[in-house]
Design an enzyme around this catalytic site. Sequence first.
Site, PDB file in Angstrom:
ATOM      1  N   HIS A   1      -9.740   0.948   5.158  1.00  0.00           N
ATOM      2  CA  HIS A   1      -8.146   1.171   5.788  1.00  0.00           C
ATOM      3  C   HIS A   1      -8.538   2.279   6.977  1.00  0.00           C
ATOM      4  O   HIS A   1      -9.429   3.018   7.098  1.00  0.00           O
ATOM      5  CB  HIS A   1      -7.228   1.811   4.880  1.00  0.00           C
ATOM      6  CG  HIS A   1      -6.051   1.836   5.274  1.00  0.00           C
ATOM      7  ND1 HIS A   1      -5.581   2.678   6.372  1.00  0.00           N
ATOM      8  CD2 HIS A   1      -4.844   0.918   5.098  1.00  0.00           C
ATOM      9  CE1 HIS A   1      -4.158   2.233   6.635  1.00  0.00           C
ATOM     10  NE2 HIS A   1      -3.797   1.323   5.959  1.00  0.00           N
TER      11      HIS A   1
ATOM     12  N   GLU B   1      -6.999   4.410   8.112  1.00  0.00           N
ATOM     13  CA  GLU B   1      -6.737   5.758   7.637  1.00  0.00           C
ATOM     14  C   GLU B   1      -7.999   6.558   6.864  1.00  0.00           C
ATOM     15  O   GLU B   1      -8.161   8.044   7.488  1.00  0.00           O
ATOM     16  CB  GLU B   1      -5.435   6.397   6.891  1.00  0.00           C
ATOM     17  CG  GLU B   1      -4.195   6.021   7.799  1.00  0.00           C
ATOM     18  CD  GLU B   1      -3.001   5.555   7.000  1.00  0.00           C
ATOM     19  OE1 GLU B   1      -2.950   5.352   5.654  1.00  0.00           O
ATOM     20  OE2 GLU B   1      -1.935   4.946   7.677  1.00  0.00           O
TER      21      GLU B   1
ATOM     22  N   GLY C   1       2.745   2.332  10.985  1.00  0.00           N
ATOM     23  CA  GLY C   1       3.840   3.556  11.080  1.00  0.00           C
ATOM     24  C   GLY C   1       4.621   3.582  12.156  1.00  0.00           C
ATOM     25  O   GLY C   1       4.823   4.725  12.305  1.00  0.00           O
TER      26      GLY C   1
ATOM     27  N   LYS D   1       0.250   4.154  -0.400  1.00  0.00           N
ATOM     28  CA  LYS D   1      -0.674   5.303   0.229  1.00  0.00           C
ATOM     29  C   LYS D   1      -0.326   6.619  -0.514  1.00  0.00           C
ATOM     30  O   LYS D   1      -0.342   6.495  -1.769  1.00  0.00           O
ATOM     31  CB  LYS D   1      -0.129   5.624   1.814  1.00  0.00           C
ATOM     32  CG  LYS D   1      -0.232   4.502   2.493  1.00  0.00           C
ATOM     33  CD  LYS D   1      -0.109   4.360   4.034  1.00  0.00           C
ATOM     34  CE  LYS D   1      -0.156   3.220   4.522  1.00  0.00           C
ATOM     35  NZ  LYS D   1      -0.144   3.328   6.192  1.00  0.00           N
TER      36      LYS D   1
ATOM     37  N   SER E   1       3.647  -2.109  10.319  1.00  0.00           N
ATOM     38  CA  SER E   1       5.086  -2.073  10.697  1.00  0.00           C
ATOM     39  C   SER E   1       5.754  -3.553  10.050  1.00  0.00           C
ATOM     40  O   SER E   1       6.772  -3.879  11.108  1.00  0.00           O
ATOM     41  CB  SER E   1       5.396  -1.668  12.055  1.00  0.00           C
ATOM     42  OG  SER E   1       5.135  -0.559  12.484  1.00  0.00           O
TER      43      SER E   1
ATOM     44  N   GLU F   1      -5.168  -4.948  10.628  1.00  0.00           N
ATOM     45  CA  GLU F   1      -4.436  -3.997  10.976  1.00  0.00           C
ATOM     46  C   GLU F   1      -4.437  -3.257  12.241  1.00  0.00           C
ATOM     47  O   GLU F   1      -5.076  -2.144  12.152  1.00  0.00           O
ATOM     48  CB  GLU F   1      -4.090  -2.799   9.792  1.00  0.00           C
ATOM     49  CG  GLU F   1      -3.718  -3.584   8.443  1.00  0.00           C
ATOM     50  CD  GLU F   1      -3.042  -2.404   7.383  1.00  0.00           C
ATOM     51  OE1 GLU F   1      -2.265  -2.708   7.158  1.00  0.00           O
ATOM     52  OE2 GLU F   1      -4.037  -1.381   7.120  1.00  0.00           O
TER      53      GLU F   1
ATOM     54  N   ASN G   1       0.794  -1.167   0.142  1.00  0.00           N
ATOM     55  CA  ASN G   1       0.049  -0.012   0.153  1.00  0.00           C
ATOM     56  C   ASN G   1       1.049   1.236  -0.199  1.00  0.00           C
ATOM     57  O   ASN G   1       1.491   1.691   0.967  1.00  0.00           O
ATOM     58  CB  ASN G   1      -1.045  -0.109   1.387  1.00  0.00           C
ATOM     59  CG  ASN G   1      -1.821   1.258   1.467  1.00  0.00           C
ATOM     60  OD1 ASN G   1      -1.758   2.010   0.471  1.00  0.00           O
ATOM     61  ND2 ASN G   1      -2.248   1.259   2.474  1.00  0.00           N
TER      62      ASN G   1
END
Length: 249
Positions: free
Chosen positions: A96, A98, A172, A10, A210, A166, A8
């Site tokens: 996702h 985000e 991250g 992003k 991560s 996730e 991904n």
Amino acid sequence: MRQYIIGNWKMNGTKTDAKQLATTFVKRVSEANRPLPHIVLCPSHPYLMAVAEILKDSPLEVGAQDCHPENKGSFTGDVGAFQLKDIGCQYVLVGHSERRQHHHETNELIRRKLEAAIKEGLRPVLCLGESAEERAQGKTFDTISKQLLAALPSDVMPQDFLIAYEPLWAIGTGLTPTRAEVEETMGFIKHELSTHTTGGALVPILYGGSVTGRNAPAFLSLPHLDGLLVGGASLKVDEFWDIINASVR
Ligand code: 13P
């Protein structure tokens, strides 16, 4: 089950970067002398067509990072599953964290996106995961179960979609759950799927958060794990290649 490694990207990079990454992976895959997992690259929307064009005669596949639940209409700035399919996408990420966080996406909206993607012949990757706070309160399974059951299409065909677990606190941050924790959560998701659907036990389940070239082998050797959804490390050629090569089936 053959594992999945999904990158991904992003909102990163330029058109040149996207084309270079795609071209490099096509070359590496063509020269590989071992069985490879499914490899899916998810660039941001403006670069999808260029990447799809580069991957089109290779075993690599292309995915988008989001889609709208409707196919057409007055939805300025949005992209429909139908349009993604039209330009050569095979996969799309839905839900996702985000998007849940920054675009206030609800489980209901995510279910509609998932259904739209399946209807158009894309394979959605449904992303689930608990926040640090939910984890601290012991609500990990409760959160995942709610996200999962609210988004599940009524008739599940295991080949229709994938799930990516996730945890938000792992994205991250350099932090990851232990292998035992990932294995336990995978088992829980499989149990929920088989309790509430027919055929759901065969839906591939991936881990994300991560992931690096160093920790990928430990995750990929877990018996319940069908692959990895990789963010930052998927933008680094050698590291992503190490992750691909850590697949065990
Ligand atoms: P990182 O691998 O950068 O933690 O991102 C994970 C992710 O969000 C993939 O969808």
